[in-house]
Structure formats: C-alpha cells, structure tokens
Design a protein around this motif. Structure first.
Motif, PDB file in Angstrom:
ATOM      1  N   SER A  17      -5.928   5.560  -3.271  1.00  0.00           N
ATOM      2  CA  SER A  17      -4.405   5.463  -3.564  1.00  0.00           C
ATOM      3  C   SER A  17      -3.534   5.179  -2.480  1.00  0.00           C
ATOM      4  O   SER A  17      -2.725   4.391  -2.556  1.00  0.00           O
ATOM      5  N   GLN A  18      -4.018   5.642  -1.408  1.00  0.00           N
ATOM      6  CA  GLN A  18      -3.329   5.083   0.166  1.00  0.00           C
ATOM      7  C   GLN A  18      -3.475   3.455   0.207  1.00  0.00           C
ATOM      8  O   GLN A  18      -2.508   2.893   0.645  1.00  0.00           O
ATOM      9  N   LYS A  19      -4.566   2.966  -0.293  1.00  0.00           N
ATOM     10  CA  LYS A  19      -4.806   1.567  -0.204  1.00  0.00           C
ATOM     11  C   LYS A  19      -4.092   0.740  -1.118  1.00  0.00           C
ATOM     12  O   LYS A  19      -3.243  -0.215  -0.894  1.00  0.00           O
ATOM     13  N   LEU A  20      -3.408   1.309  -2.237  1.00  0.00           N
ATOM     14  CA  LEU A  20      -2.504   0.875  -3.253  1.00  0.00           C
ATOM     15  C   LEU A  20      -1.263   0.601  -2.532  1.00  0.00           C
ATOM     16  O   LEU A  20      -0.429  -0.198  -2.305  1.00  0.00           O
ATOM     17  N   ALA A  21      -0.827   1.963  -2.125  1.00  0.00           N
ATOM     18  CA  ALA A  21       0.406   2.131  -1.329  1.00  0.00           C
ATOM     19  C   ALA A  21       0.608   1.107  -0.232  1.00  0.00           C
ATOM     20  O   ALA A  21       1.783   0.553   0.085  1.00  0.00           O
ATOM     21  N   ASP A  22      -0.388   0.915   0.677  1.00  0.00           N
ATOM     22  CA  ASP A  22      -0.277   0.370   1.560  1.00  0.00           C
ATOM     23  C   ASP A  22      -0.106  -1.100   1.564  1.00  0.00           C
ATOM     24  O   ASP A  22       0.709  -1.960   1.974  1.00  0.00           O
ATOM     25  N   ASN A  23      -0.863  -1.732   0.453  1.00  0.00           N
ATOM     26  CA  ASN A  23      -0.919  -3.215   0.157  1.00  0.00           C
ATOM     27  C   ASN A  23       0.413  -3.486  -0.485  1.00  0.00           C
ATOM     28  O   ASN A  23       1.251  -4.519  -0.363  1.00  0.00           O
ATOM     29  N   PHE A  24       1.125  -2.498  -1.500  1.00  0.00           N
ATOM     30  CA  PHE A  24       2.340  -2.591  -2.124  1.00  0.00           C
ATOM     31  C   PHE A  24       3.400  -2.695  -0.854  1.00  0.00           C
ATOM     32  O   PHE A  24       4.314  -3.525  -0.949  1.00  0.00           O
ATOM     33  N   GLU A  25       3.198  -1.628   0.048  1.00  0.00           N
ATOM     34  CA  GLU A  25       4.327  -1.854   0.930  1.00  0.00           C
ATOM     35  C   GLU A  25       4.273  -3.031   1.696  1.00  0.00           C
ATOM     36  O   GLU A  25       5.466  -3.726   2.224  1.00  0.00           O
ATOM     37  N   LYS A  26       3.272  -3.613   2.107  1.00  0.00           N
ATOM     38  CA  LYS A  26       3.053  -4.730   2.898  1.00  0.00           C
ATOM     39  C   LYS A  26       3.684  -5.758   2.132  1.00  0.00           C
ATOM     40  O   LYS A  26       4.517  -6.605   2.704  1.00  0.00           O
ATOM     41  N   GLY A  27       3.338  -6.050   0.753  1.00  0.00           N
ATOM     42  CA  GLY A  27       4.185  -6.963   0.097  1.00  0.00           C
ATOM     43  C   GLY A  27       5.508  -6.810  -0.324  1.00  0.00           C
ATOM     44  O   GLY A  27       6.325  -7.796  -0.030  1.00  0.00           O
ATOM     45  N   ILE A  28       5.978  -5.675  -0.362  1.00  0.00           N
ATOM     46  CA  ILE A  28       7.451  -5.459  -0.460  1.00  0.00           C
ATOM     47  C   ILE A  28       8.271  -5.778   0.571  1.00  0.00           C
ATOM     48  O   ILE A  28       9.289  -6.253   0.515  1.00  0.00           O
ATOM     49  N   LYS A  29       7.623  -5.332   1.818  1.00  0.00           N
ATOM     50  CA  LYS A  29       8.412  -5.675   3.024  1.00  0.00           C
ATOM     51  C   LYS A  29       8.328  -7.214   3.232  1.00  0.00           C
ATOM     52  O   LYS A  29       9.328  -7.619   3.834  1.00  0.00           O
TER      53      LYS A  29
END
Length: 178
Positions: A17-29
C-alpha cells in the motif's frame, strides 16, 4: 492546483500500500498540486494518533499538546479539496492505524463535507476479498458527502508484476489531478 491530503495506515515501510501511496504522491506532485501526507502506521509513541477526542459533557480525555492529528492533520483536511485514503487489507477491512485517524473526523463531519475522495488498497487477497472494504468506502464517502473520484484495489499484491501495474495506475491517477 488542488490541495490534497494523503492518509496512509500501513505500518510497513516499502509495503504494497505504501507503493501505491508513493506513486500516487509522485504523480500528483508532478501535476503541480499541493500535497500533505500523514502515514499513521509509521508514527511512533511520540505521535499518539489513536486518541479519540470527545466534546460531550462530562467526558474528560487528556490529549497531549503534541497531538499531530488534531494540530496537523485535521487543519490540512479542513483545507483540502481531495482526501486520499490508502490502506492495506487486514482481515477483510481497513488497517487499524488508518481507521483510528478516520474516527477522529467525527467532530468535524460538517466542516469536512463536499470534498473529493480517492481510495487505494493493497492486499494479498482477491478482488472479492476486498468487497467489504469497497462497501465501507462507498458508505463513508456518502456519509461524509465526498464525491468518489476513483478507487484502486490492488489484489494479489504479493505478485510484484501485478503490484507494479497498480502502482503505475496510482501514478497516472495522481498525474491526472489538476
């Protein structure tokens, strides 16, 4: 530019789940949005996110001065346009660390209405194993009066190739938010 709050619950560094959050955060930033992230599962004893505030007569609950949820997370949530909840699958439900932060929303239900929501979950189970969480998230979004933008349910997250595809989907979702 959207103001986005990401709340995660997994106590595992570099977990699914951390990988999902990390990738989402990268994209949204990368899309130029303002992002605040709180990883409830990674907080130590110095940040007791699990405390429940009660404002009912006769209820006395001692909340320490360093309560990060009350002083940091809630103000960011009140200001947010989009709330992103990210959990791992625990016994067919949310993990407790994220759930305890969600429980802290209660005193602010009316102020938190009319936001947008994204939910992401990773688990070793199947899509069917996540059905109870899907129902829970839809009930939560209805109750909070949050419009559900999208959901990602990364099943069989032990499979690195399959998880990578879900992580890429999370990145693209983040990148699409303006």
């Amino acid at each position: 530019m959207a103001r986005v709050v990401i709340l995660t619950g997994s106590p595992h560094y570099d977990g699914a789940s951390q990988k999902l959050a990390d990738n989402f955060e990268k994209g949204i930033k990368e899309a130029g949005n303002d992002v605040y992230r709180y990883d409830a599962g990674l907080q130590g004893e110095s940040q007791p996110h699990f405390l429940q505030l009660e404002h009912a007569p006769g209820m006395e609950v001692g909340i320490p001065d360093n309560d990060l949820v009350e002083k940091g997370v809630i103000p960011k949530l009140l200001d947010a346009d989009i709330v992103v909840l990210v959990s791992s699958l625990y016994y067919f439900g949310l993990n407790a660390q994220l759930k305890t932060v969600i429980d802290r929303f209660y005193d602010y239900n009316h102020e938190l209405k009319d936001k947008k929501m994204i939910f992401m979950m990773a688990g070793y189970g199947t899509q069917e194993d996540m059905d109870a969480v899907k129902l829970h998230m839809h009930k939560l979004s209805d109750y909070m009066r949050w419009a559900m933008i999208d959901e990602i349910y990364a099943d069989d997250s032990w499979n690195d190739q399959k998880l990578a595809k879900f992580a890429q989907k999370a990145y693209k979702l983040g990148k699409s938010i303006k």
